[in-house]
Design an enzyme around this catalytic site. Structure first.
Site, PDB file in Angstrom:
ATOM      1  N   GLN A 107      -7.147  -5.175   9.603  1.00 16.84           N
ATOM      2  CA  GLN A 107      -6.557  -5.158  10.527  1.00 16.84           C
ATOM      3  C   GLN A 107      -6.734  -3.838  11.239  1.00 16.84           C
ATOM      4  O   GLN A 107      -5.862  -3.213  12.053  1.00 16.84           O
ATOM      5  CB  GLN A 107      -4.789  -4.868   9.768  1.00 16.84           C
ATOM      6  CG  GLN A 107      -4.856  -5.949   8.734  1.00 16.84           C
ATOM      7  CD  GLN A 107      -3.239  -5.548   8.146  1.00 16.84           C
ATOM      8  OE1 GLN A 107      -2.541  -5.763   8.961  1.00 16.84           O
ATOM      9  NE2 GLN A 107      -3.335  -5.257   6.388  1.00 16.84           N
ATOM     10  N   ARG A 112       2.199 -11.999   9.629  1.00 15.12           N
ATOM     11  CA  ARG A 112       3.486 -11.141   9.805  1.00 15.12           C
ATOM     12  C   ARG A 112       4.226 -12.384   9.222  1.00 15.12           C
ATOM     13  O   ARG A 112       5.935 -12.090   9.123  1.00 15.12           O
ATOM     14  CB  ARG A 112       3.907 -10.819  12.027  1.00 15.12           C
ATOM     15  CG  ARG A 112       2.661  -9.909  12.728  1.00 15.12           C
ATOM     16  CD  ARG A 112       2.606  -8.443  11.567  1.00 15.12           C
ATOM     17  NE  ARG A 112       1.560  -8.264  10.330  1.00 15.12           N
ATOM     18  CZ  ARG A 112       1.346  -7.815   9.973  1.00 15.12           C
ATOM     19  NH1 ARG A 112       1.859  -6.678   9.504  1.00 15.12           N
ATOM     20  NH2 ARG A 112       0.049  -7.531   9.239  1.00 15.12           N
ATOM     21  N   LYS A 136       1.153  -1.123   0.041  1.00 15.87           N
ATOM     22  CA  LYS A 136      -0.050  -0.188  -0.079  1.00 15.87           C
ATOM     23  C   LYS A 136       0.801   1.415   0.091  1.00 15.87           C
ATOM     24  O   LYS A 136       0.495   2.355  -0.773  1.00 15.87           O
ATOM     25  CB  LYS A 136      -0.661   0.584   1.443  1.00 15.87           C
ATOM     26  CG  LYS A 136      -0.462  -0.147   2.381  1.00 15.87           C
ATOM     27  CD  LYS A 136      -1.258   0.293   4.178  1.00 15.87           C
ATOM     28  CE  LYS A 136      -0.919   0.074   4.922  1.00 15.87           C
ATOM     29  NZ  LYS A 136      -0.139   1.151   4.637  1.00 15.87           N
ATOM     30  N   THR A 137       1.803   1.503   0.756  1.00 14.94           N
ATOM     31  CA  THR A 137       2.958   2.366   0.884  1.00 14.94           C
ATOM     32  C   THR A 137       3.333   2.702  -0.845  1.00 14.94           C
ATOM     33  O   THR A 137       3.834   3.463  -1.218  1.00 14.94           O
ATOM     34  CB  THR A 137       4.059   2.132   1.574  1.00 14.94           C
ATOM     35  OG1 THR A 137       3.813   2.198   3.260  1.00 14.94           O
ATOM     36  CG2 THR A 137       4.853   3.471   2.179  1.00 14.94           C
ATOM     37  N   ASP A 140      -4.033   7.566   4.774  1.00  9.62           N
ATOM     38  CA  ASP A 140      -3.390   5.626   5.271  1.00  9.62           C
ATOM     39  C   ASP A 140      -3.850   5.510   6.607  1.00  9.62           C
ATOM     40  O   ASP A 140      -3.958   5.553   7.588  1.00  9.62           O
ATOM     41  CB  ASP A 140      -1.812   5.904   4.762  1.00  9.62           C
ATOM     42  CG  ASP A 140      -1.104   4.661   5.223  1.00  9.62           C
ATOM     43  OD1 ASP A 140      -1.817   3.477   5.276  1.00  9.62           O
ATOM     44  OD2 ASP A 140      -0.411   4.522   5.457  1.00  9.62           O
ATOM     45  N   GLU A 141      -3.801   4.216   6.858  1.00 11.73           N
ATOM     46  CA  GLU A 141      -4.085   3.416   7.971  1.00 11.73           C
ATOM     47  C   GLU A 141      -5.712   3.523   7.905  1.00 11.73           C
ATOM     48  O   GLU A 141      -6.108   4.053   9.476  1.00 11.73           O
ATOM     49  CB  GLU A 141      -3.408   3.939   9.049  1.00 11.73           C
ATOM     50  CG  GLU A 141      -1.591   2.896   8.499  1.00 11.73           C
ATOM     51  CD  GLU A 141      -1.764   1.602   8.487  1.00 11.73           C
ATOM     52  OE1 GLU A 141      -3.159   0.526   8.844  1.00 11.73           O
ATOM     53  OE2 GLU A 141      -0.937   0.996   8.718  1.00 11.73           O
TER      54      GLU A 141
END
Length: 768
Positions: free
Chosen positions: A250, A603, A32-33, A219-220
């Site tokens: 998330q 993770r 996403k970044t 973002d987020e």
């Protein structure tokens, strides 16, 4: 080749969709970044957007810094004109220019947490509020929650009619805001609240920033609260070029005020939103993703998506069951050592994730003894934590008061009004006369200049000598409890307004577990022997100072990170998810815990290991818990072991959001979410014959825990079937009562906390 040709189809679609509202559902590890930074570059390079018309918001300074660096690398000259910052930094800049429009001076002060605590203390004093009944920390938390929901003091007060405590908080909220206003100060929450207030009050100011920021990216987005949503929606209202990136799967920060409805309802607020799903994962192997998808798929309130990868299936998810937490910790350490020894991994390729910080203690000890280098993320070594060092200092002083460091550490903990000057005079006298610090305290009347502090010194000495004299009659657990009761250490911590007070209390519970386990297992348990054992495992000076270390952290702390080898420990109902979550009437609670499990699983890049123990000691008591329900949601064909007790039928949802089994009638969801019944190991069974089952369960009766009790002691005044109450666990029903050599073992099914197995002498149950 263009930089945009390196993107997959969905990533490229997200980059090229620059106009109108856009929702990018970016699954874990989907890049996403990379999408955000390339999107900014594309708008400037190909769409003629001016850099100063772009606002990119994220949550942490670290994330903002990383995004800023990547934007600079892609764009070069002119990138400095893009606003890349956190919510709070963005609002602080806006208010610094225009807050005078709502009655503040532009040179306002921003209060940190300690400043806010000082203000609320004065408010409580002014309103004559008993902070033992209504803690300052709870008041500040309630005020912060109200601000996150954009609820003013007046609105809060109007909603509290009929609730005495909430009315008190409402009064504090009003006085707190008046005090901030008087001091021309804002707290962190006010930075958002006052910016929204500014926009609502001054349309011209809002319009100027709408013209400035024609393109907004967040973002987020799943972590935003209500006031952050209001801020973003108002800014984007004119041009509607709003791109939000997030993953509802998330969303794990509800306790910080995050409102998952912001991302779930985005298309209701913006009906013409363009929705793009980034489902290709570049991090994990196929089986890990399939397992995570299977778990999160049980949540009702989510956007439908499924992660996939072209990296291949990879190895199966490893599931390991253990009789107790000690065996679990040994496995974790030995498995990591084996991987390093066989060159399959370095230490820094491995991470052990827990639901709570206190779970790390056993693993830390095993790593120290095995010489495995590690770091505790978001915390310090268990035995280096302040509260643990304080408790150890008390025990050292009782065992041998010649340890001047230990005595000096606790002489004024909790505060007894013994100041630094007095301590200095005692130390000088001790040095001149060749005696210990405690020895000098015993002859305090001979020390010149002590004055009124002498009585306080004598009281401390008497307390320590009392602990020591009763040590021969008490078990170690009883000695520790007496120290807590008489010193007032736990009382001070429970009444503390520190944000980490609850974590510190959990750490003390874990320390108590350690002491009880030592007393249970040692042939001749002594206080000196316990302190020696702790000293050996607490000595971490042999750990290398490089970065090649195993990381121990909570699943919350692991969000955004990735590791080749991940271990999720303590996967048991009652621990993860917790009993409080299981017993909650709020269906969103269990879904947030499931999202946390999903975050933990994703993770892992190559290797995922899930572990659980049949029993572990929690708050000084042995508890037997079933494997986590999240383990049972992972298909058997993805794991190298099968979850004990798992039925072959697959659990699914029907259209009415009820649970059902294939070929079976619909089952109400409250029945599926019912609290699991804990199991108790009985005498004569193979499990009972195992060493830990003997020591950790019924073996406590002969371990010295009830030392000094003749036979089984006096029979309790309750019998099986009676209702009883416990100071911590509330009310429950006695389900078993067994006479042991030295004490009665009582099993209680508590209404709120499930089954507990205790010893009558220490349980102090009251018959109802």
């Amino acid at each position: 080749m263009s930089i945009y040709d390196t993107l997959n189809n969905e990533q490229k679609e997200a980059v090229l969709q620059t106009e109108g509202p856009v929702l990018i559902l970016a699954g874990a590890g989907s890049g996403k970044t990379r999408v955000l930074t390339h999107r900014i570059a594309y708008m400037i390079d190909h769409c003629g957007v001016q850099p100063w018309n772009i606002l990119a918001i994220t949550f942490t300074n670290k994330a903002a810094g990383e995004m800023r660096q990547r934007v600079d690398d892609l764009i070069g000259t002119g990138s400095e004109q893009i606003w890349v910052s956190t919510f709070h930094s963005t609002c602080a800049k806006i208010l610094r220019r225009h807050i005078d429009r709502i009655g503040y001076d532009t040179n306002y002060t921003i209060y940190d947490t300690d400043d806010s605590k000082s203000v609320i203390k004065e408010v409580c004093k002014k309103l004559n509020i008993d902070t033992k009944q209504l803690k300052e920390r709870a008041i500040l938390s309630a005020i912060s929650s109200a601000k996150n929901e954009y609820i003013s003091p007046e609105e809060y007060r109007n909603s509290t009619e009929g609730d005495y405590m909430l009315q008190k908080i409402a009064a504090c909220y009003t006085e707190y805001q008046l005090a901030l206003r008087k001091n021309n100060a804002l707290d962190f929450d006010d930075l958002l609240v006052k910016t929204v207030e500014l926009f609502q009050t001054c349309p011209d100011v809002l319009e100027s920033f709408q013209e400035r920021f024609k393109y907004i990216m967040v973002d987020e987005y799943q972590d935003t609260n209500t006031v952050q949503f209001n801020f973003i929606e108002m800014l984007a209202r004119r041009y509607r070029n709003l791109c939000v990136v997030g993953d509802d799967d998330q969303s794990i920060y509800k306790f910080r005020g995050a409102n998952i409805r912001n991302i779930l309802d985005f298309e209701q607020v913006f009906p013409d939103a363009h929705v793009i799903k980034l489902e290709q994962n570049y991090r994990s192997t196929g089986r890990i993703l399939d397992g995570a998808n299977a778990v999160i798929g049980n949540n009702l309130h989510r956007k439908q998506k499924s992660l996939w990868t072209d990296k291949g299936n990879g190895s199966a998810i490893h599931l390991r069951a253990f009789d107790n937490a000690y065996e679990e910790a040994d496995f974790l350490v030995n498995d990591i050592r084996k991987k390093v020894r066989e060159k399959d991994a370095d230490y820094n390729d491995c991470a052990v994730l827990f639901r709570t910080n206190a779970q790390a203690r056993l693993v830390e000890e095993r790593m120290v003894l095995a010489g495995v280098p590690y770091n505790v993320v978001g915390g310090v070594n268990f035995y280096s934590r302040k509260e643990i060092k304080d408790v150890l200092a008390y025990l050292k002083t009782v065992d041998n008061a010649r340890d001047d460091l230990a005595v000096r550490r606790i002489i004024n903990v909790p505060k007894r009004g013994i100041g630094a000057t007095t301590i200095g005079r005692i130390q000088t006298y001790a040095d001149l006369n060749g005696m210990s610090f405690f020895g000098a305290m015993q002859v305090v009347d001979e020390i010149p200049g002590i004055g009124k502090a002498a009585e306080k010194i004598k009281a401390f000495v008497t307390m320590i000598l009392g602990f020591r004299s009763r040590g021969e009659m008490y078990t170690l657990e009883e000695q520790l409890q007496e120290i807590f009761d008489i010193s007032g250490y736990l009382d001070e911590l429970e009444n503390s307004d520190d944000d980490d007070a609850e974590d510190r209390l959990e750490n003390i519970d874990e320390f108590t577990n350690k002491l009880i386990a030592y007393e249970t297992e040692a042939d001749e348990p002594t206080l000196g022997g316990f302190l020696q054992e702790v000293a050996l495992v607490a000595d971490i000076d042999n750990v290398d100072g490089d970065d090649n270390k195993v990381l121990l952290m909570t699943m919350h702390a692991a969000k955004g990170l990735e590791f080749n080898h991940v271990y999720l420990a303590g996967m048991e109902d009652g621990l993860f998810p917790s009993y409080m979550t299981i017993m909650s009437d709020d269906p969103f609670e269990i879904e947030e815990e499931r999202r946390l499990a999903y975050v933990g699983m994703t993770r892992a890049k190559e290797d995922l290991t899930l572990t659980f123990a049949k029993c572990r000691m929690i708050r000084g008591e042995t508890q037997y818990n079933a494997p986590s329900r999240f383990l049972k949601e992972i298909p058997d064909n993805l794991m190298d072991n099968r979850v004990p007790g798992k039925k072959k039928e697959e659990v699914i949802f029907d259209e009415d959001r009820m649970f059902s089994f294939h070929g079976s009638p619909v089952v109400p969801r409250e029945q599926i979410f019912a609290r699991p019944k804990a199991t108790v190991t009985r005498r004569g069974t193979p499990e009972y014959a195992k060493p830990f089952a003997l020591k950790g369960a019924a073996g406590l009766a002969g371990s010295g825990i009830s030392k000094g009790v003749e036979g089984a002691g006096t029979a309790p005044d309750y019998v099986v079937g009676d209702r009883v109450s416990h100071i911590k666990y509330g009310e429950g029903q006695v389900t078993a009562l067994e006479k042991g050599e030295r004490d009665y073992k009582v099993t209680v099914m508590f209404d709120q906390c499930g089954q507990k197995i205790m010893y009558a002498a220490f349980a102090k149950l009251k018959k109802l």
